[in-house]
Structures are given as C-alpha cells and as structure tokens.
Design an enzyme around this catalytic site. Sequence first.
Site, mmCIF file in Angstrom:
data_model
loop_
_atom_site.group_PDB
_atom_site.id
_atom_site.type_symbol
_atom_site.label_atom_id
_atom_site.label_comp_id
_atom_site.label_asym_id
_atom_site.label_seq_id
_atom_site.Cartn_x
_atom_site.Cartn_y
_atom_site.Cartn_z
ATOM 1 C CB SER A 51 -0.814 -0.015 1.129
ATOM 2 O OG SER A 51 -0.065 -0.025 2.333
ATOM 3 C CE1 TYR A 52 3.213 1.796 4.209
ATOM 4 C CE2 TYR A 52 5.506 1.012 4.011
ATOM 5 C CZ TYR A 52 4.316 1.246 4.765
ATOM 6 O OH TYR A 52 4.185 0.844 6.241
ATOM 7 N N GLY A 53 2.239 3.255 -2.292
ATOM 8 C CA GLY A 53 2.421 3.934 -3.521
ATOM 9 C C GLY A 53 3.349 3.044 -4.516
ATOM 10 C CB SER A 55 7.237 1.631 -1.676
ATOM 11 O OG SER A 55 8.471 1.416 -0.893
#
Length: 292
Positions: A51-53, A55
Amino acid sequence: MLRRKMGNIGFESSVLLFGGAKLGSVTQDEADRSIAFALEHGVNHIDTAASYGDSEVRLGKWMPEIRKDVFLATKTAHRGWKEAKEEIYRSLTRLRTDTIDLLQLHAVGTIEELDKCMSAGGALEAALEAKEEGLVRHIGITGHGHSAPAVHLEALRRFAFETVLTPFNYYLYGLPEYRQSFDALVEETKRREVPLRVIKAVAKGPWAVGQTRNHATWYEPFDDQRTIDACVHYALSHEGIHGFASAGDIQLFPKIAAAVEKFGTMDDAEARALLAAIPEYGSPFGAPTSIA
C-alpha cells in the site's frame, strides 16, 4: 551500523529498518539515492508494503543486485484470503523477487481487524498458504493506534507470529495504559524470542490544522538532529526492542541514520530530559482514549 539478531529468525539485522513508505511518491532517481545511502551506511533490512504507493516498484529495480544481501519485508493490508493472496503475488512481481523474507499483516490495530485477518477465509490463511508454497519465509504483524500493543499481544496468543512491528516513543510510553500493554508485549516477545521492532520513534504528533506540511509523513516528525538523536537513543536503549523503522520521508533518513551511528554517545538521563522538555509533544494518533 549496529546490528541485532532477530530472535528465532536468526538474521543479523541492522537496528535501522529502511522504511519503504518514504519511496511511495518519489521519482526513481530520488529513490535510488536514498536506497544507495542506506546500503552505504550498513542498512540491510528493508520494510515496505503493497500500500506504499510506488515503493515496491522503486525497490524492485535494486533487487536483482542486492536481494541476497538484504532482509526484505513487505505487508498486505487486505483482510480476505483472495485479495491478500493476489496482493502477495503482485508484491513479488513488483519487487522482482521469488521470495519475500517477511510478509506482515498490516495495520492490525484493533481486535476487530485481528478477527477479520484470522477468520476462516482471512488474510492469515493466504499468508500461511504463501509460506507453504515457499513465496514467503516468515509471517509477522503490524499496527497503528493506542491499542496496537495490546492487540499484538492477543495476536501472539492466537498464532505464532514471527515478528511484531508496533508503535513506540517517549510520549506513547509515558501513557500509563500504553506502558502497561507495551511492557506485557515486550515480556511475551522476549519469552517467545520474537523480534519486536517499533514505528513512530521520531513522531512529534499529529499535524496541526492549517499547518504547512514540510515532510511527507502523515504525522509531524521531529526534524532537528539533537531531538532525533534523543528519540533514537530512547528507542534503541529500551529493553526488548530489536530495532525501528525509519520515518516515511527521504529527507529525514540521513539524520535518522546519523542518530543510529552515534548511538551510545548520549546517556539515558540526557535523552529523557530533552524529550520531557518538549511542550508540544503528543501522540501521532491523536488524543488517547481507553486502550483495549
């Protein structure tokens, strides 16, 4: 860079985890500079999330070169088996690897979220299946909020999670209920030899309404070197804590790494006195209520 053994997992991990959230919305060039800096300074533990873009994509470029040298962790925030399993496959593709060292059930900060993950057809079943297939080596749990330590203690009672990532800093530990639940979690993780890592070590509190946000973090972090030094000293000197994840801002990472590298030059009393004197210090999760 100081390293500590990750309990029963056995990996000699840098006490500073490269928090992948900082790469979520930066260019590949910016990510490359931050990753290269981390590796040059001895960081060998990468902690990201689906969920970290972008990353995982930013990190994926590096994996063919460094995969054998780092402990690679990611997370799924899905609660159902189907969605979590699909996300695991997606993470493997984005990270350009066949195996993830640690898959963590992400943002499990309430008993209700824990129940969803551990129910029939829940995300834990997907994680276990992925482990049986050799896609992940270990399964952990993370969470935010004032109830996180208590929830993670209950999680360990229900299942043999192999790592825990939970919030900790001087302010949070000063809350009586939080201290009680965190201490109980420390005792249980020590007993089981489960590595306890922490987040929000350099969090100052929530952003004020209308405040200019000069960092990429969703909470306001400390950004002066001396206070960061004290925050890092406080976390790393606490018994039972194996390490901490860096804040989600590439500009802060060099300061955090510098604080780790000078760990031991500040004594406990000095660190506590500095942190105790900050009048605007607060919880990144807002005003605390009763803790589960």
